[in-house]
Design an enzyme around this catalytic site. Structure first.
Site, PDB file in Angstrom:
ATOM      1  N   LYS A 175       0.998  -1.232   0.109  1.00  0.00           N
ATOM      2  CA  LYS A 175       0.179  -0.145  -0.065  1.00  0.00           C
ATOM      3  C   LYS A 175       0.970   1.251   0.175  1.00  0.00           C
ATOM      4  O   LYS A 175       1.647   1.516   1.125  1.00  0.00           O
ATOM      5  CB  LYS A 175      -0.833   0.058   1.198  1.00  0.00           C
ATOM      6  CG  LYS A 175      -2.309   0.536   1.158  1.00  0.00           C
ATOM      7  CD  LYS A 175      -2.246   2.170   0.787  1.00  0.00           C
ATOM      8  CE  LYS A 175      -1.882   2.896   2.015  1.00  0.00           C
ATOM      9  NZ  LYS A 175      -1.725   4.494   1.784  1.00  0.00           N
ATOM     10  N   GLU A 250       9.975   1.309  10.797  1.00  0.00           N
ATOM     11  CA  GLU A 250      10.968   2.370  10.259  1.00  0.00           C
ATOM     12  C   GLU A 250      10.073   3.757  10.226  1.00  0.00           C
ATOM     13  O   GLU A 250       9.134   4.119   9.649  1.00  0.00           O
ATOM     14  CB  GLU A 250      11.351   1.990   8.870  1.00  0.00           C
ATOM     15  CG  GLU A 250      12.187   0.578   8.422  1.00  0.00           C
ATOM     16  CD  GLU A 250      13.483   0.837   8.749  1.00  0.00           C
ATOM     17  OE1 GLU A 250      13.933   1.694   9.335  1.00  0.00           O
ATOM     18  OE2 GLU A 250      14.106  -0.278   8.487  1.00  0.00           O
ATOM     19  N   CYS A 284      13.283  10.814   6.610  1.00  0.00           N
ATOM     20  CA  CYS A 284      13.424  10.439   7.998  1.00  0.00           C
ATOM     21  C   CYS A 284      14.592  10.216   8.631  1.00  0.00           C
ATOM     22  O   CYS A 284      14.686  10.800   9.914  1.00  0.00           O
ATOM     23  CB  CYS A 284      12.829   9.008   7.702  1.00  0.00           C
ATOM     24  SG  CYS A 284      14.223   7.991   6.953  1.00  0.00           S
ATOM     25  N   GLU A 383      10.097  16.368  14.887  1.00  0.00           N
ATOM     26  CA  GLU A 383      10.529  16.109  13.424  1.00  0.00           C
ATOM     27  C   GLU A 383       9.691  17.176  12.793  1.00  0.00           C
ATOM     28  O   GLU A 383       8.597  17.126  12.845  1.00  0.00           O
ATOM     29  CB  GLU A 383      10.260  14.949  13.094  1.00  0.00           C
ATOM     30  CG  GLU A 383      10.572  14.356  11.641  1.00  0.00           C
ATOM     31  CD  GLU A 383      10.164  12.909  11.045  1.00  0.00           C
ATOM     32  OE1 GLU A 383       9.037  12.569  11.503  1.00  0.00           O
ATOM     33  OE2 GLU A 383      10.867  12.104  10.757  1.00  0.00           O
TER      34      GLU A 383
HETATM   35  P1  NAD Z   1       2.359   8.614   7.696  1.00  0.00           P
HETATM   36  O1  NAD Z   1       2.465   7.561   8.904  1.00  0.00           O
HETATM   37  O2  NAD Z   1       1.206   9.236   7.801  1.00  0.00           O
HETATM   38  O3  NAD Z   1       1.791   7.400   6.426  1.00  0.00           O
HETATM   39  C1  NAD Z   1       2.600   6.513   6.002  1.00  0.00           C
HETATM   40  C2  NAD Z   1       1.785   5.289   5.509  1.00  0.00           C
HETATM   41  O4  NAD Z   1       1.041   4.933   6.623  1.00  0.00           O
HETATM   42  C3  NAD Z   1       0.954   5.793   4.229  1.00  0.00           C
HETATM   43  O5  NAD Z   1       0.897   5.002   3.362  1.00  0.00           O
HETATM   44  C4  NAD Z   1      -0.201   6.094   5.045  1.00  0.00           C
HETATM   45  O6  NAD Z   1      -1.484   5.988   4.005  1.00  0.00           O
HETATM   46  C5  NAD Z   1      -0.287   4.889   6.073  1.00  0.00           C
HETATM   47  N1  NAD Z   1      -1.305   5.039   6.981  1.00  0.00           N
HETATM   48  C6  NAD Z   1      -1.808   6.102   7.614  1.00  0.00           C
HETATM   49  N2  NAD Z   1      -2.606   5.809   8.616  1.00  0.00           N
HETATM   50  C7  NAD Z   1      -2.907   4.509   8.773  1.00  0.00           C
HETATM   51  C8  NAD Z   1      -3.559   3.508   9.192  1.00  0.00           C
HETATM   52  N3  NAD Z   1      -4.381   4.073  10.233  1.00  0.00           N
HETATM   53  N4  NAD Z   1      -3.538   2.431   9.247  1.00  0.00           N
HETATM   54  C9  NAD Z   1      -2.372   1.722   8.206  1.00  0.00           C
HETATM   55  N5  NAD Z   1      -1.663   2.587   7.265  1.00  0.00           N
HETATM   56  C10 NAD Z   1      -1.854   3.970   7.718  1.00  0.00           C
HETATM   57  O7  NAD Z   1       3.672   9.115   7.215  1.00  0.00           O
HETATM   58  P2  NAD Z   1       4.028  10.197   6.297  1.00  0.00           P
HETATM   59  O8  NAD Z   1       3.472  11.389   6.712  1.00  0.00           O
HETATM   60  O9  NAD Z   1       3.370   9.831   5.039  1.00  0.00           O
HETATM   61  O10 NAD Z   1       5.373  10.042   6.095  1.00  0.00           O
HETATM   62  C11 NAD Z   1       6.466  10.611   6.967  1.00  0.00           C
HETATM   63  C12 NAD Z   1       6.615   9.978   8.056  1.00  0.00           C
HETATM   64  O11 NAD Z   1       7.648   8.726   7.524  1.00  0.00           O
HETATM   65  C13 NAD Z   1       7.992  10.878   8.891  1.00  0.00           C
HETATM   66  O12 NAD Z   1       7.614  10.611  10.148  1.00  0.00           O
HETATM   67  C14 NAD Z   1       9.261  10.194   8.414  1.00  0.00           C
HETATM   68  O13 NAD Z   1      10.471  10.274   9.275  1.00  0.00           O
HETATM   69  C15 NAD Z   1       8.706   8.606   8.333  1.00  0.00           C
HETATM   70  N6  NAD Z   1       9.833   7.954   7.353  1.00  0.00           N
HETATM   71  C16 NAD Z   1      10.449   7.066   7.919  1.00  0.00           C
HETATM   72  C17 NAD Z   1      11.420   6.542   7.386  1.00  0.00           C
HETATM   73  C18 NAD Z   1      12.397   5.185   7.834  1.00  0.00           C
HETATM   74  O14 NAD Z   1      12.890   4.556   6.940  1.00  0.00           O
HETATM   75  N7  NAD Z   1      12.658   5.382   9.024  1.00  0.00           N
HETATM   76  C19 NAD Z   1      11.506   6.552   5.740  1.00  0.00           C
HETATM   77  C20 NAD Z   1      10.866   7.477   5.253  1.00  0.00           C
HETATM   78  C21 NAD Z   1       9.801   8.026   5.997  1.00  0.00           C
END
Ligand code: NAD
Length: 482
Positions: A175, A250, A284, A383
């Site tokens: 997804k 992650e 991230c 962040e």
């Molecule tokens: P997010 O958590 O809002 O979304 C990430 C994913 O989770 C998306 O595909 C979203 O649709 C899904 N999601 C959201 N709500 C959900 C739920 N209730 N159930 C299941 N899935 C759900 O994060 P974002 O804003 O898209 O991305 C930014 C964040 O990601 C930042 O905190 C960043 O640091 C982190 N990130 C971490 C890494 C790593 O490798 N550690 C890499 C990239 C981004």
């Protein structure tokens, strides 16, 4: 390449989802809609999981490791053959400057190359045991793995998470992030062309609370790999607990770079700047804090200010220092942080520019350097996910460790010093999944295990170590007598 408009990839075929509802695909550089994606539902996820289960019971379950590896490497080749198209789409969809998008395409191909080569090199052990016994271990796939990824690095994260899972013989349901799903769909099409059997790699775009939630709750999922925010990561872990499945998280970071007075500042400078503004700070592993030893604090802060004043934000295709932020919501969130910082009288020491002809519908912000940030302030603790660098001084090694470890996160750290003994001491004392000495690779290389401690998550992706997480050990004890 195919027009994926509103399709989902299930059983090796692009099909219409159960619902005809779609989501807009917005170009963050100008705010215009340029395509639509499917708004996947629980019914689509269920179909994807069943398709993955069938592939495991059929051809994929019988595909030997070397053949799996060849398929992964074929996919790597196809990604490189489509490098320009993927680069342009990643730049457009994420708002990422072109050269950064190109790095991501190459990294994606490199993951499939690396893991393709590893597929027939992961093996179990024999274990000395009782007289008359032989004991051995097998590394088996979990089965169906669920992958939820964010919008900021779709290509890189697909490479590391899908690459690792397929190497070990799992079948995947992905997804992608709703804000940027296009290149995930393109890689799905290339996997089809590479000849993966149907059902091995399924993709259902959609909203987190709909398709994402259905995926993490689905009882047919045997392992979850989540990359995203700490808040959603907690929901994923709860769902994984309910179904007793392993989970890799992650999550976010507030990574520091610690600069000692004996550091080579000319060498450090580009790393200090780039690691904070790469992908407009929406990374991230962005190093959004720079801790500087007092004797060089003024000198290095001035050098950083000079650089920040010359940074430019503009459309992804202009290939400047920064593109736009991903969405108006993300921009508002960042602006709120900065308004509070202003009200707290933080020292906004230098800012870059937004190019004059930047489209008014784009989510542009100026790269910003804030100096003398109090360590407990939200700007030093949370962040922000924007091109904002917090700079602060420290007295000695002891205090640098205390400050570096003072946030709830622990993803990556950087240390700049010529003192060899101090390099090792710092590497051991910093609480993060990766430590870079006299360099900083946001996220690190394909070969290097990556992941967090504390609120940055747990489990490791990348490198060989990821393959242990994407497999489960079975112990076989044979009593054969003497
Ligand atoms: P997010 O958590 O809002 O979304 C990430 C994913 O989770 C998306 O595909 C979203 O649709 C899904 N999601 C959201 N709500 C959900 C739920 N209730 N159930 C299941 N899935 C759900 O994060 P974002 O804003 O898209 O991305 C930014 C964040 O990601 C930042 O905190 C960043 O640091 C982190 N990130 C971490 C890494 C790593 O490798 N550690 C890499 C990239 C981004």
């Amino acid at each position: 390449m195919l027009n994926f408009e509103a399709k989902i990839l299930i059983d090796g075929t692009w099909i219409n989802p159960a619902s005809s509802e779609t989501l807009p695909v917005i170009d963050p550089s100008d705010g215009n809609e340029f395509s639509r994606i499917a708004r996947g539902t629980a019914a689509d996820i269920d179909r994807a999981v069943q398709s993955a289960q069938s592939s495991l019971a059929g051809e994929w379950g019988k595909t030997i490791p070397v053949e799996r590896g060849r398929l992964l490497q074929k996919l790597s080749t196809l990604i490189l053959e489509n490098e320009d198209e993927l680069t342009e789409m990643e730049a457009r969809d994420v708002g990422k400057p072109l050269r950064q998008a190109r790095v991501d395409v190459k990294a994606c191909a490199r993951y499939f190359e690396f893991y393709g080569g590893a597929a027939d090199k992961v093996h179990g052990e024999t274990i000395p045991y009782l007289e008359g016994y032989t004991v051995l271990t097998l590394r088996e796939p979990h089965g169906v793995t669920g992958h939820i990824i964010p919008w900021n690095y779709p290509l890189q994260i697909i490479g590391r998470t899908i690459g690792g899972a397929l190497t070990m013989g799992n079948a995947c349901v992905l997804k992608p992030g709703e804000e940027a799903s296009q290149t995930a769909l393109m890689v799905g099409e290339l996997a089809r062309q590479a000849g993966f059997p149907p059902g091995v790699f399924n993709i259902v775009p959609g909203l987190g609370e709909e398709a994402g939630n259905a995926l993490i709750q689905h009882p047919g999922i045997n392992h979850l790999s989540f990359t995203g925010s700490t808040e959603v990561g907690a929901l994923v872990q709860q769902a994984a607990a309910k179904n007793a499945v392993p989970v890799t998280l992650e999550l976010g970071g507030k990574s520091p770079q610690v600069v000692f007075a004996d550091a080579d500042l000319d060498k450090a400078l580009p790393f200090l700047v780039n690691a904070s503004i790469q992908n407009c700070g929406q990374t991230c592993s962005a190093a959004s804090r720079v801790l500087v030893e007092k004797p060089i604090y003024e000198k290095l802060t001035t050098m950083l200010m000079d650089r920040f004043q010359n940074l430019q934000s503009g459309p992804a295709f202009r290939d400047l220092s920064c593109g736009p932020l991903i969405s108006p919501e993300q921009k508002k969130r960042l602006e709120k942080f900065l308004e509070e910082a202003k009200a707290d009288e933080l020292n906004f020491a230098a800012e870059g520019k937004i190019v004059e002809d930047a489209p008014s519908g784009g989510n542009y912000v100026k790269p910003l350097l804030i100096r003398d940030v109090p360590p407990e302030h939200p700007v030093a603790q949370q962040e922000l996910f924007g091109p904002v660098l917090a700079v602060m001084p420290f007295e000695d090694e002891e205090q640098s460790v205390e400050l570096a470890n003072s946030t709830p996160f622990g993803l990556v750290s950087g240390v700049w010093t010529q003192d060899g003994a101090r390099q090792f001491r710092m590497a051991k004392r910093l609480k993060s999944g990766q430590v870079f000495i006299n360099n900083y690779g946001a996220g690190g290389g394909v070969e290097l295990p990556f992941g967090g401690v504390k609120l940055s998550g747990h489990g490791r992706e990348k490198g060989f170590e990821a393959l242990y997480g994407f497999s489960v050990t079975k112990t076989i004890a044979i009593q054969h007598g003497e």
